[in-house]
Design an enzyme around this catalytic site. Structure first.
Site, PDB file in Angstrom:
ATOM      1  CE  LYS A  58      -3.884  -1.879   2.719  1.00 10.34           C
ATOM      2  NZ  LYS A  58      -4.971  -1.684   1.734  1.00 10.34           N
ATOM      3  NE  ARG A 101     -10.916  -9.953  -1.908  1.00 11.93           N
ATOM      4  CZ  ARG A 101     -11.186  -9.052  -2.849  1.00 11.93           C
ATOM      5  NH1 ARG A 101     -11.418  -9.440  -4.094  1.00 11.93           N
ATOM      6  NH2 ARG A 101     -11.259  -7.765  -2.557  1.00 11.93           N
TER       7      ARG A 101
END
Ligand code: BES
Ligand code: MN
Ligand code: ZN
Length: 490
Positions: free
Chosen positions: A264, A338
């Site tokens: 990020k 996920r």
């Protein structure tokens, strides 16, 4: 564990008002009619309450608002707090009025004269929730003694202090976990804080990496393999019901999300200490259920990992086999939540065959683009289950908005070399994340996915929380569990 204030309920004693030390809170209805205790405060202060109530300032005060009269004559209290609230005010206004008291505690005890207000329990809950502050890492720390908020009422049995406290403590547990920095709340520390729930009667098991390996939870382990902190799954069981199948709560517990090799940008990365928010809510709900001895069977499972870039980290292009057996091509290592959830969800269904399964996760930035910080994204394969949740969330004023699912979104996950990719395109990013999860929901399991990326932690205070961790969802899920129990479904 942060406890901003203790709640107590006593029988109203008018003669005790004059000598109370701390802050005296007086609830006055919009028509300005004073209750007996309010009249006593008025008399002791030589008419100060009535003067305020007759003023334009009272007129201008919004319902649920508060005016402080500092160092009043005639009382030992350091302030009188006048709160405008009608006798029949609803849940949310009552909590807001309580929040005004909680925000004005100033670390002192408070005596609340709630008169004939019907939802005094909600006033109390609002006061506790809003008084919260996470001060563990400030040198000055919290007040030396936890202040007490005492409701003095003519019918003490109308306020169930234990029930209110149980809900508040659940919310505080969630907020504490979400607020902790990642060097403190490591995966090991998180599991150990959950293990402590055993003292309340929750059964807690910690599955270690070797256990997860044996179970085949390869996608979960893949996310954590670049971290020095070991991945864990914690299984919490609250058996308050009969022999019915449990409701399952599953939480994403990424103690820090750097993005991994798909790292990020630096700006704002510190916020990713809250990426265990879903697991935090599951933990808070389990704590409340145990504290209030809820007559329901609920299992809470959290996948606790850290997503780090490292020589051992997973790479874009890697293919990993999930516990279910489906293979996943990793396109972006930052779509890690996920991959944690899919294994825990599969394990939950295999082991517990739950009556319903709700997963919570700070899953996508896209849900913040879509819904801002006002609503969590709600995805479901079952209208009745979903509507029951939306109703409890609405009663608790925890914003929740249903989002669609559909084949066309799912098609975005097709991979050339594996059964699926871990990301779709930018379009509908929260929905494709939910589609990924749905691939791990068995036919016949009623399922709700809550994307709480926008609501778990916020930059501005809300009605019932300071800025930072909100504890969103703890109240709604407690209510849902009660509603399902009443309907004989949990
Ligand atoms: N933890 C983030 C989502 C997030 C973003 C939570 C902002 C709270 C605030 C999640 O793991 C993530 O990185 N999602 C990616 C998915 C993308 C790579 C498909 C995102 O939202 O950018
Ligand atoms: Mn991520
Ligand atoms: Zn994440």
């Amino acid at each position: 564990m942060t406890t901003p204030a203790t709640l107590s309920v006593t029988h109203l004693d008018l003669d005790a008002i004059a000598t109370f030390n701390g802050r005296v809170a007086v609830i006055v209805p919009t028509d300005g009619k004073l209750s007996a205790p309010a009249q006593r405060v008025n008399k002791l202060t030589k008419g100060a309450v009535k003067r305020f109530v007759a003023s334009d300032a009272f007129e201008a005060l919004a319902e649920g608002g508060l005016q402080e009269l500092a160092f009043p004559v005639g009382l030992e209290a350091e302030a009188v707090l006048i709160i405008k609230l009608d006798r029949t005010a609803g849940t949310q206004l009552a909590r807001k009025a309580g929040a005004a008291i909680g925000a004005a505690l100033n670390k002192k005890d408070a005596l609340v004269l709630s008169g004939s207000v019907k939802r005094a329990s909600d006033v109390a809950l609002g006061a506790l929730l809003k008084a919260y502050a996470f001060t563990d890492h400030k040198s000055e720390g919290p007040a030396a003694e936890v202040p007490t908020v005492t409701f003095a009422v003519s019918k003490p049995e109308d306020i169930d202090a234990d029930a209110v406290t149980a809900l508040a403590q659940g919310v505080f547990f969630t907020r504490d976990l979400v607020s902790e920095p990642a060097n403190v709340l490591t995966t090991t520390e998180f599991a150990s804080r959950l293990k402590d729930l055993e003292t309340l009667g929750v059964e807690v098991e910690v599955l270690e990496e070797s256990d997860l390996e044996a179970l085949g939870m390869r996608t979960l382990l893949a996310v954590g393999q670049g971290s020095r902190s070991p991945s864990k799954v914690v299984v919490m069981q609250w058996k308050g019901g009969q022999d019915e199948a449990p409701l399952a709560l599953v939480g994403k517990g990424v103690v820090f999300d750097t993005g991994g090799i798909s790292i990020k940008p630096a700006g704002g990365m510190e916020d990713m200490t809250m990426d265990m928010g879903g697991a935090g809510v599951v933990s808070g709900v389990m704590k409340s259920l145990a504290l209030r001895k809820a007559p329901a069977n609920v299992v809470g499972l959290v996948g606790i990992v850290e997503n780090m870039p490292d020589g051992n980290a997973i790479r874009p292009g890697d293919v990993i086999k999930s516990m279910k057996g489906d293979t996943v091509e990793i396109i972006n290592t930052d779509a890690e939540g996920r991959m944690v959830l899919c294994d825990v969800m599969w394990y939950t269904q295999e082991r517990f065959a739950p009556s319903g399964m709700i997963d919570l996760a700070t899953l996508t930035g896209a849900i913040i683009v879509g819904l801002g910080h006002e609503n969590a994204g709600v995805f479901s394969n079952n209208d009745a289950f979903c509507n029951a949740f939306l109703k409890s969330a609405s009663t608790e004023s925890e914003g929740a908005w249903r989002m669609p699912l559909g084949q066309a979104y799912d098609d975005q996950l097709k991979s050339h070399i594996a059964d699926m990719k871990n990301v779709g395109t930018r379009a509908g990013g929260s929905i494709t994340a939910a589609q990924y999860l749905q691939r791990f929901v068995k036919d016949g399991t009623p399922w709700i996915h809550l994307d709480i990326a926008g609501v778990a932690s916020v930059k501005a205070p809300t009605d019932l929380s300071p800025k930072g961790a909100t504890g969103w969802g703890v109240l709604a899920l407690n209510r849902l569990i009660d509603d399902l129990t009443a309907a004989g479904e949990a």
